[in-house]
Design a protein around this motif. Structure first.
Motif, short mmCIF file in Angstrom:
data_model
loop_
_atom_site.label_atom_id
_atom_site.label_comp_id
_atom_site.label_asym_id
_atom_site.label_seq_id
_atom_site.Cartn_x
_atom_site.Cartn_y
_atom_site.Cartn_z
N ARG A 142 0.86 -1.19 0.00
CA ARG A 142 0.00 0.00 0.00
C ARG A 142 0.90 1.24 0.00
O ARG A 142 1.77 1.38 0.86
CB ARG A 142 -0.91 0.04 1.22
CG ARG A 142 -1.91 1.21 1.18
CD ARG A 142 -2.69 1.37 2.48
NE ARG A 142 -1.83 1.91 3.54
CZ ARG A 142 -1.46 1.25 4.60
NH1 ARG A 142 -1.82 -0.01 4.78
NH2 ARG A 142 -0.68 1.83 5.52
N HIS B 217 -3.04 -8.36 -8.51
CA HIS B 217 -4.09 -7.32 -8.53
C HIS B 217 -3.44 -5.96 -8.30
O HIS B 217 -2.50 -5.83 -7.51
CB HIS B 217 -5.13 -7.58 -7.44
CG HIS B 217 -6.17 -6.51 -7.35
ND1 HIS B 217 -7.19 -6.38 -8.27
CD2 HIS B 217 -6.34 -5.51 -6.45
CE1 HIS B 217 -7.94 -5.34 -7.95
NE2 HIS B 217 -7.46 -4.80 -6.85
N THR B 218 -3.93 -4.95 -8.99
CA THR B 218 -3.48 -3.58 -8.78
C THR B 218 -4.68 -2.65 -8.75
O THR B 218 -5.71 -2.93 -9.39
CB THR B 218 -2.51 -3.09 -9.89
OG1 THR B 218 -3.25 -2.95 -11.12
CG2 THR B 218 -1.37 -4.07 -10.08
N SER B 219 -4.57 -1.56 -8.01
CA SER B 219 -5.63 -0.55 -8.02
C SER B 219 -5.02 0.81 -7.72
O SER B 219 -4.01 0.91 -7.01
CB SER B 219 -6.72 -0.88 -7.00
OG SER B 219 -6.21 -0.79 -5.67
N LEU B 220 -5.63 1.84 -8.29
CA LEU B 220 -5.26 3.22 -8.01
C LEU B 220 -6.53 3.96 -7.63
O LEU B 220 -7.52 3.95 -8.37
CB LEU B 220 -4.63 3.88 -9.24
CG LEU B 220 -3.16 3.60 -9.53
CD1 LEU B 220 -2.76 4.16 -10.89
CD2 LEU B 220 -2.27 4.21 -8.44
N ASN B 221 -6.50 4.59 -6.46
CA ASN B 221 -7.67 5.34 -5.98
C ASN B 221 -7.27 6.79 -5.73
O ASN B 221 -6.17 7.06 -5.21
CB ASN B 221 -8.21 4.72 -4.69
CG ASN B 221 -8.73 3.31 -4.92
OD1 ASN B 221 -9.61 3.09 -5.75
ND2 ASN B 221 -8.18 2.35 -4.19
N ARG C 53 3.49 0.98 -10.91
CA ARG C 53 3.09 -0.38 -11.28
C ARG C 53 4.29 -1.19 -11.74
O ARG C 53 4.94 -0.86 -12.73
CB ARG C 53 2.04 -0.33 -12.40
CG ARG C 53 1.55 -1.69 -12.86
CD ARG C 53 0.69 -1.57 -14.11
NE ARG C 53 0.32 -2.87 -14.63
CZ ARG C 53 -0.85 -3.46 -14.44
NH1 ARG C 53 -1.78 -2.83 -13.75
NH2 ARG C 53 -1.11 -4.65 -14.95
N SER D 24 -2.09 3.69 -4.05
CA SER D 24 -1.79 2.56 -4.92
C SER D 24 -1.80 1.30 -4.08
O SER D 24 -1.17 1.23 -3.02
CB SER D 24 -0.42 2.74 -5.59
OG SER D 24 0.01 1.54 -6.21
N ARG D 25 -2.51 0.26 -4.54
CA ARG D 25 -2.52 -1.03 -3.87
C ARG D 25 -2.03 -2.09 -4.84
O ARG D 25 -2.49 -2.15 -6.00
CB ARG D 25 -3.93 -1.39 -3.39
CG ARG D 25 -4.53 -0.43 -2.38
CD ARG D 25 -3.77 -0.41 -1.07
NE ARG D 25 -3.80 -1.67 -0.36
CZ ARG D 25 -4.67 -1.95 0.62
NH1 ARG D 25 -5.57 -1.05 0.99
NH2 ARG D 25 -4.62 -3.11 1.22
#
Length: 298
Positions: free
Chosen positions: A7, A39-43, A28, A77-78
């Motif tokens: 995180r 898995h990737t995520s951007l919030n 990334r 970013s996760r």
């Protein structure tokens, strides 16, 4: 195999609502034989639209655009990823490069290009003289030389976390005797180039297995991290982390590779407003294994 959760939260604060310019994100990692993204995520807060591109080095870059003014920008970013590392930092150098000095092939020299060249001023050849002090004989063992140079940076330079932006020049780091992980990495890279090696910057994260049991973290854990890759024929790019004195360490999570540290900024952007509107930024990084996360939720 180890499954890790990363995180990375960046928060910018302003004294009033400002218009946000585009922000460039280098967060990334690339899939490889030793790393697989699960898995990737951007919030974002406020919300953003994203477009993706690859830079000249093949790194994955996200460009975030904002329509809404804000007094605070939060980017999280996760990552969930699977790492595969050998138990020992074993690598096999081509016979012609086992002893130093050696000459890269014509193709390697062309492809390494500016990664063979020194990038910083060195009045009086201070850095060059310092680097050549690690060459104990002619010829000498290439692996031993680079291991000594890597540990030598850590022995000469005291690690000190530094919040200020930018990087010290290698000569500044030598003169001051202290530096952050990026300063130590740049010093090692430039010293290796002084000796004729191809070297590049690597940025990413540092996983410290001992934190899973609550022990003291390795130096650089809990933040973004920088280290050096040095190219050896037959072995390829080998990771040298002068901050922790490791070679091909299994705890390094590679996100991006660049020629120069200025090209490896994880988050960069702009805002429209008065200089005094900017109040500062905070960065928080957490890297934990899947088993630690499970233990916490039990």
């Amino acid at each position: 195999m180890t499954v890790l959760d990363v995180r990375h939260t960046t928060v910018y604060r302003y004294s009033r609502k400002v218009r946000l310019g585009d922000h460039r994100l280098m967060l990334r990692p690339r899939d490889s034989h030793d790393l697989r993204l699960i898995h990737t995520s951007l919030n974002f807060s406020p919300s953003a639209t994203l477009r993706w591109l690859h830079d000249v080095f093949g790194n994955s870059i996200a460009i975030a655009s904002f329509a809404e003014a804000a007094a605070e920008l939060r980017i999280e970013s996760r990552l969930r990823l699977e790492t595969h590392f050998a138990n020992q930092p074993i690598f096999q150098i081509a016979p012609e490069a086992v002893s130093y000095p050696f000459i890269y092939s014509a193709d390697d020299r062309i492809d390494l290009g500016r990664m063979l060249e020194r990038h910083y001023p060195d009045p009086g050849n201070r850095l060059g003289t310092w680097a050549r002090g690690f060459v104990r004989s002619n010829p000498t063992n290439t692996s031993a030389l680079l291991a000594d140079l890597n540990s030598g940076v850590g022995a000469w330079i005291r690690y000190q976390s530094r919040e200020a932006e930018g990087t010290q020049t290698p000569v500044e780091t030598l003169n001051r005797g202290w530096g952050s992980c990026r300063d130590l990495a740049v010093l090692l890279i430039e010293a290796a180039r002084c000796l004729g090696f191809g070297a590049r910057v690597v940025t990413g994260y540092l996983y410290n297995p001992s934190t899973d049991s609550g022990d003291i973290a390795a130096i650089g854990a809990g933040t973004t991290h920088a280290w050096a890759d040095i190219y050896l024929p037959g072995a390829g790019w080998i990771a040298y982390d002068p901050t922790n004195g490791t070679v091909n360490g299994s705890n390094l999570i590679r996100v991006a590779v660049t020629r120069d540290i200025s090209q490896a900024v994880p988050v960069a952007g702009s805002f429209v407003g008065a200089p005094g509107d900017y109040l500062g930024m905070t960065v928080d990084v957490a890297v934990a294994s899947e088993r630690r996360a499970e233990a916490r939720s039990a």
